[in-house]
Design an enzyme around this catalytic site. Structure first.
Site, PDB file in Angstrom:
ATOM      1  N   ASP A 301     -54.008  68.247  -5.082  1.00  0.00           N
ATOM      2  CA  ASP A 301     -53.131  69.475  -4.628  1.00  0.00           C
ATOM      3  C   ASP A 301     -51.580  68.408  -4.478  1.00  0.00           C
ATOM      4  O   ASP A 301     -51.818  67.313  -5.246  1.00  0.00           O
ATOM      5  CB  ASP A 301     -53.271  70.112  -3.405  1.00  0.00           C
ATOM      6  CG  ASP A 301     -52.676  71.188  -3.405  1.00  0.00           C
ATOM      7  OD1 ASP A 301     -51.501  71.610  -3.485  1.00  0.00           O
ATOM      8  OD2 ASP A 301     -53.294  72.514  -3.352  1.00  0.00           O
ATOM      9  N   HIS A 335     -50.543  68.506  -7.658  1.00  0.00           N
ATOM     10  CA  HIS A 335     -49.610  69.551  -7.874  1.00  0.00           C
ATOM     11  C   HIS A 335     -48.112  69.406  -7.911  1.00  0.00           C
ATOM     12  O   HIS A 335     -47.229  69.949  -8.383  1.00  0.00           O
ATOM     13  CB  HIS A 335     -49.793  70.926  -7.096  1.00  0.00           C
ATOM     14  CG  HIS A 335     -51.206  71.411  -7.257  1.00  0.00           C
ATOM     15  ND1 HIS A 335     -51.886  72.762  -6.607  1.00  0.00           N
ATOM     16  CD2 HIS A 335     -52.153  71.075  -8.304  1.00  0.00           C
ATOM     17  CE1 HIS A 335     -52.973  72.859  -7.015  1.00  0.00           C
ATOM     18  NE2 HIS A 335     -53.389  72.188  -7.948  1.00  0.00           N
TER      19      HIS A 335
END
Length: 480
Positions: A301, A335
């Protein structure tokens, strides 16, 4: 066929349609290059960053050690060392502080709770291997999960209202998150390699928790008999003078490093390697004076995400994330590289990032701000310089339509985002900027930015201005 409005936008950008690949969205107001006001302010801005670093209060520990093996600890990969570590921490704190030392070996353990003046130190070859059975993280403690307070599972390493604490050394913190342990509680996930269990799914706890927060239910009443919210790895909560240095953190159940409502935090030389769902590397929330330097992030992430609380709960505490310096870090998979949001209802200000390197075919975004009109929050005075990017999908993302989108009455505001001395080798898009018509994005300055190759300029929607100086895309100068 290109309509006249889009053709005018192209002419302003000074690029042909074939050079863009994607036209600016409606609502973007494009302005010519302005005088280099940012350049004249550059040194003052970065003096602020130096001042933040100089004002951070440092940890300091007495020169005495408390080896966990003196309290019955065994690094045989079989013994439960939870109690031995707790006893060593208690003895160290009672003596006025020092180091609780974990020597070479695999030491299995449940939750570790730090006390003031204790440095949990992992020697080279030491592995703290954490159990994956949730019972090892009870009783419940005051914690924050995705920006909302509750009484939940203890983080794997936790401190509450302590001061002068540290986790240091050359050892490994192993969370043992996997496709069969912890991570399946995420439920549906784009990269899930597990069958979705309709019972053990975080949505059954996440949804009622968020509803409680919106209704103003007291935190001590936000408890769940069936809790499927994975705990973060390291969470100092309302702590002062925190150091996390040198260790490698692997396979976290959830966010890796998550200081909350804390001051004077240093995260230095840490390797964050975890590719599970929500494996954010370092997520300071509502903290003041934080230095993140010389770290490696290879995550599932966001690499670094700065936060300040979600929706009503963030506004209840009303504590921004502020005075943050990120420097000399490496971002690989993730991300986003440097991210603000999405739990940003308390706002963010005075954020600096410099001398960072980002590069991965699976790094989605370099600079990312994510919020919406349910979150709200003022994000201001964000500066980045001397950033080198190899491969990334999107270079700049400011998205006011994240998650709930424009469905609330708390307008987000982004002001004074400065970027200078950035080089990007390869990107799919340069921009994904989406503001609201009634709350546009403003104050974005780009100075000396070189995008060697990008497939698309990208999306610019409801952006009042972007000031540019010495900005090139695919070898051609652009002024936006």
């Amino acid at each position: 066929m290109i309509d006249s409005k889009k053709r005018d936008s192209l002419r302003t950008l000074g690029l042909s349609s074939c050079a863009l690949g994607l036209l600016p969205a409606a609502g973007c107001q494009l302005s010519p290059s302005a005088a280099p006001a940012y350049a004249s302010q550059d040194e003052d801005l970065w003096q602020q960053a130096d001042d933040i670093i100089n004002n951070i209060a440092h940890t300091e520990f007495p020169d005495r050690d408390f080896p966990v093996t003196d309290f019955g600890g065994r690094g045989d990969g079989e013994t439960d060392n939870t109690e031995a570590i707790a006893q060593a921490i208690a003895a160290c704190a009672a003596a006025g502080g020092g180091r609780v030392v974990v020597p070479e070996g695999q030491f299995n353990t449940g939750a570790i709770h730090l006390k003031s003046n204790v440095n949990l130190h992992l020697e080279q070859g030491a592995v703290l291997s954490f159990y994956t059975d949730a019972k090892h993280y009870l009783p419940s403690v005051m914690t924050r999960w995705e920006g909302v307070e509750l009484m939940g599972y203890s983080p794997l390493i936790y401190a509450f209202e302590q001061e002068n604490i540290a986790v240091t050394g050359r050892g490994v913190l192993e969370g043992n998150g996997s496709n069969t342990r912890w991570w399946p509680w995420k439920g549906r996930w784009s990269r899930a390699q597990w069958p979705v269990d309709e019972v053990e799914d975080q949505k059954h706890t996440r949804t009622p928790l968020f509803e409680m927060a919106e209704k103003g239910v007291p935190v001590e009443e936000r408890t769940f008999d069936e809790n499927y919210l994975r705990p973060p790895f390291i969470q100092p909560y309302r702590c002062n003078r925190v150091l996390i240095e040198g260790v490698t953190i692997r396979n976290s159940p959830f966010w890796l490093i998550n200081p909350v409502l804390s001051e004077d935090v240093i995260v230095r030389g840490v390797r964050c390697v975890s590719h599970g769902p929500n494996s954010d590397g370092c997520d300071p929330e509502s903290c003041n004076r934080v230095l993140i330097e010389k770290c490696l992030f290879d995550t599932g992430d966001d690499c670094i995400a700065l936060k300040s609380g979600r929706n009503a709960d963030g506004r209840r505490l009303a504590t921004p994330i502020q005075n943050i310096v990120i420097q000399d870090c490496e971002m690989r998979a993730g991300h986003g590289g440097v991210v603000i949001g999405s739990e940003i209802s308390g706002g963010a200000r005075n954020v600096f990032a410099r001398r960072c390197h980002m590069d991965s075919p699976v790094l989605d975004r370099a600079v990312r701000i994510k919020t919406n009109s349910v979150r709200g929050g003022l994000i201001e005075n964000v500066s980045l310089r001397d950033i080198v990017i190899g491969q990334v999908k999107d270079v700049f993302v400011i998205n006011f339509y994240y998650e709930e989108g424009d469905s609330g009455n708390h307008l987000p505001e982004v002001k004074n985002l400065h970027v200078s001395n950035m080089v990007v080798d390869q990107a799919e898009r340069v921009f994904y900027l989406r503001g609201f018509e009634r709350a546009p994005i403003s104050g974005l300055t780009l100075h000396n930015v070189t995008i060697k190759h990008a497939d698309e300029l990208g999306v610019l929607e409801n952006v009042t201005s972007i000031e540019t100086e010495s900005v090139t895309l695919n070898g051609e100068p652009i002024a936006i």
